[in-house]
Design a protein around this motif. Structure first.
Motif, PDB file in Angstrom:
ATOM      1  N   ASP A 218      31.995 -15.997   1.761  1.00 16.45           N
ATOM      2  CA  ASP A 218      31.714 -16.172   3.183  1.00 16.45           C
ATOM      3  C   ASP A 218      32.020 -17.599   3.605  1.00 16.45           C
ATOM      4  OD1 ASP A 218      30.827 -13.578   3.483  1.00 16.45           O
ATOM      5  OD2 ASP A 218      28.757 -14.094   2.999  1.00 16.45           O
ATOM      6  N   LYS A 219      32.615 -17.736   4.784  1.00 21.26           N
ATOM      7  CA  LYS A 219      32.938 -19.046   5.329  1.00 21.26           C
ATOM      8  C   LYS A 219      32.679 -18.987   6.827  1.00 21.26           C
ATOM      9  CE  LYS A 219      36.826 -22.235   5.644  1.00 21.26           C
ATOM     10  NZ  LYS A 219      38.252 -22.425   5.375  1.00 21.26           N
ATOM     11  N   SER A 220      32.025 -20.013   7.370  1.00 21.20           N
ATOM     12  CA  SER A 220      31.777 -20.044   8.804  1.00 21.20           C
ATOM     13  C   SER A 220      31.664 -21.485   9.261  1.00 21.20           C
ATOM     14  CB  SER A 220      30.503 -19.273   9.158  1.00 21.20           C
ATOM     15  OG  SER A 220      29.385 -19.888   8.567  1.00 21.20           O
ATOM     16  N   GLY A 221      31.757 -21.671  10.565  1.00 23.51           N
ATOM     17  CA  GLY A 221      31.644 -23.015  11.101  1.00 23.51           C
ATOM     18  C   GLY A 221      32.043 -23.073  12.551  1.00 23.51           C
ATOM     19  N   ALA A 222      32.021 -24.278  13.076  1.00 22.09           N
ATOM     20  CA  ALA A 222      32.427 -24.539  14.455  1.00 22.09           C
ATOM     21  C   ALA A 222      33.650 -25.440  14.424  1.00 22.09           C
ATOM     22  CB  ALA A 222      31.293 -25.204  15.223  1.00 22.09           C
ATOM     23  N   PHE A 223      34.419 -25.434  15.502  1.00 24.22           N
ATOM     24  CA  PHE A 223      35.609 -26.275  15.566  1.00 24.22           C
ATOM     25  C   PHE A 223      35.867 -26.715  17.001  1.00 24.22           C
ATOM     26  CE2 PHE A 223      36.965 -21.891  15.940  1.00 24.22           C
ATOM     27  CZ  PHE A 223      37.909 -21.898  16.971  1.00 24.22           C
ATOM     28  N   VAL A 224      36.555 -27.827  17.135  1.00 22.71           N
ATOM     29  CA  VAL A 224      37.050 -28.319  18.415  1.00 22.71           C
ATOM     30  C   VAL A 224      38.561 -28.470  18.290  1.00 22.71           C
ATOM     31  CG1 VAL A 224      34.915 -29.501  19.056  1.00 22.71           C
ATOM     32  CG2 VAL A 224      36.680 -30.740  17.827  1.00 22.71           C
ATOM     33  N   PHE A 225      39.258 -28.446  19.431  1.00 25.82           N
ATOM     34  CA  PHE A 225      40.709 -28.545  19.406  1.00 25.82           C
ATOM     35  C   PHE A 225      41.221 -29.144  20.710  1.00 25.82           C
ATOM     36  CE2 PHE A 225      39.565 -24.422  21.072  1.00 25.82           C
ATOM     37  CZ  PHE A 225      40.388 -24.264  22.179  1.00 25.82           C
ATOM     38  N   VAL A 226      42.428 -29.669  20.674  1.00 23.66           N
ATOM     39  CA  VAL A 226      43.156 -30.077  21.871  1.00 23.66           C
ATOM     40  C   VAL A 226      44.299 -29.082  22.031  1.00 23.66           C
ATOM     41  CG1 VAL A 226      42.540 -32.506  21.765  1.00 23.66           C
ATOM     42  CG2 VAL A 226      44.592 -31.724  20.617  1.00 23.66           C
ATOM     43  N   ALA A 227      44.692 -28.848  23.274  1.00 18.09           N
ATOM     44  CA  ALA A 227      45.696 -27.823  23.528  1.00 18.09           C
ATOM     45  C   ALA A 227      46.676 -28.272  24.601  1.00 18.09           C
ATOM     46  CB  ALA A 227      45.015 -26.523  23.967  1.00 18.09           C
ATOM     47  N   GLY A 228      47.859 -27.730  24.527  1.00 17.50           N
ATOM     48  CA  GLY A 228      48.867 -27.867  25.556  1.00 17.50           C
ATOM     49  C   GLY A 228      49.200 -26.480  26.066  1.00 17.50           C
ATOM     50  N   ASP A 229      49.938 -26.412  27.148  1.00 13.55           N
ATOM     51  CA  ASP A 229      50.262 -25.120  27.740  1.00 13.55           C
ATOM     52  C   ASP A 229      51.544 -25.284  28.551  1.00 13.55           C
ATOM     53  OD1 ASP A 229      49.732 -22.450  28.256  1.00 13.55           O
ATOM     54  OD2 ASP A 229      48.520 -22.861  30.017  1.00 13.55           O
ATOM     55  N   ILE A 230      52.490 -24.371  28.375  1.00 10.66           N
ATOM     56  CA  ILE A 230      53.688 -24.347  29.206  1.00 10.66           C
ATOM     57  C   ILE A 230      54.046 -22.890  29.427  1.00 10.66           C
ATOM     58  CG2 ILE A 230      55.268 -24.593  27.241  1.00 10.66           C
ATOM     59  CD1 ILE A 230      57.033 -26.279  29.234  1.00 10.66           C
ATOM     60  N   GLY A 231      54.376 -22.539  30.688  1.00  9.34           N
ATOM     61  CA  GLY A 231      54.656 -21.147  30.968  1.00  9.34           C
ATOM     62  C   GLY A 231      55.360 -20.926  32.286  1.00  9.34           C
ATOM     63  N   ILE A 232      55.623 -19.666  32.551  1.00 13.09           N
ATOM     64  CA  ILE A 232      56.267 -19.220  33.781  1.00 13.09           C
ATOM     65  C   ILE A 232      55.402 -18.115  34.370  1.00 13.09           C
ATOM     66  CG2 ILE A 232      57.717 -17.561  32.559  1.00 13.09           C
ATOM     67  CD1 ILE A 232      59.933 -18.231  34.601  1.00 13.09           C
ATOM     68  N   GLU A 233      55.364 -18.023  35.710  1.00 11.95           N
ATOM     69  CA  GLU A 233      54.538 -17.006  36.353  1.00 11.95           C
ATOM     70  C   GLU A 233      55.216 -16.476  37.602  1.00 11.95           C
ATOM     71  OE1 GLU A 233      50.915 -19.102  37.214  1.00 11.95           O
ATOM     72  OE2 GLU A 233      51.690 -19.906  39.094  1.00 11.95           O
ATOM     73  N   TYR A 234      54.798 -15.275  37.988  1.00 18.06           N
ATOM     74  CA  TYR A 234      55.264 -14.663  39.225  1.00 18.06           C
ATOM     75  C   TYR A 234      54.044 -14.166  39.987  1.00 18.06           C
ATOM     76  CZ  TYR A 234      57.731 -11.733  42.551  1.00 18.06           C
ATOM     77  OH  TYR A 234      58.207 -11.183  43.705  1.00 18.06           O
TER      78      TYR A 234
END
Length: 168
Positions: A113-129
């Motif tokens: 068993d393995k468990s925990g909490a995490f934090v992250f940084v993110a980027g985002d690039i996309g197209i929309e209609y």
């Protein structure tokens, strides 16, 4: 790596040469994707100005693979991104954003068993209609995430997702 950085600089430069598009005040829906990360997210977008918005996504994963020694993985993740939106043509827009988030996971593999909490940084690039006749916004985006120590392999995860949101 140099090609990725050069491409990002070119995209940012292009962003300053395109005209802004009005974003909807609110949009609520689903962001559906998959990698080794999250398969579904409830997504909310809040327009902050004519070409900026905040996106909040609550994702979850619950999967079991009985072919790999009873592998079981559960996780929940909250991501927040600040996005810039630019008009391509008509109702087509492209967007880019930065942000981060936090999450919690638990997994079981080979009886460990393995468990925990995490934090992250993110980027985002996309197209929309955005449809004019109906209040629907469809998007396709790429979101790389760095961090997630203990959850993502090598502290990196990314996914490509299809978004379907109701505009109001």
């Amino acid at each position: 790596m140099k090609k990725i950085i050069l491409s990002a600089i070119m995209l940012i430069g292009l962003a300053f040469t395109t005209q802004a598009q009005d974003v909807s005040n609110n949009a609520l829906g689903l962001r559906l994707g998959d990698n080794s990360g999250f398969g579904g997210e409830i997504s909310y977008q809040k327009g902050l100005s004519k070409n900026n918005r905040l996106e909040l996504d609550l994702g979850w994963r619950d999967r079991t693979n009985y072919n790999v020694n009873g592998y079981n993985d559960n996780a929940i993740k909250l991501a927040g991104l600040y996005q810039w939106v630019w008009n391509i043509d008509g109702d087509f827009n492209w967007y880019a954003g930065v942000g981060g988030g936090l999450g919690s996971y638990s997994s079981k593999y080979n009886g460990i068993d393995k468990s925990g909490a995490f934090v992250f940084v993110a980027g985002d690039i996309g197209i929309e209609y955005g449809f004019r006749e109906i209040p629907l916004l469809i998007s396709l985006d790429l979101r790389p995430e760095i961090g997630g120590s203990g959850y993502y392999s090598n502290s990196y995860g990314s996914d490509i997702a299809l978004g379907l949101r109701y505009k109001f």
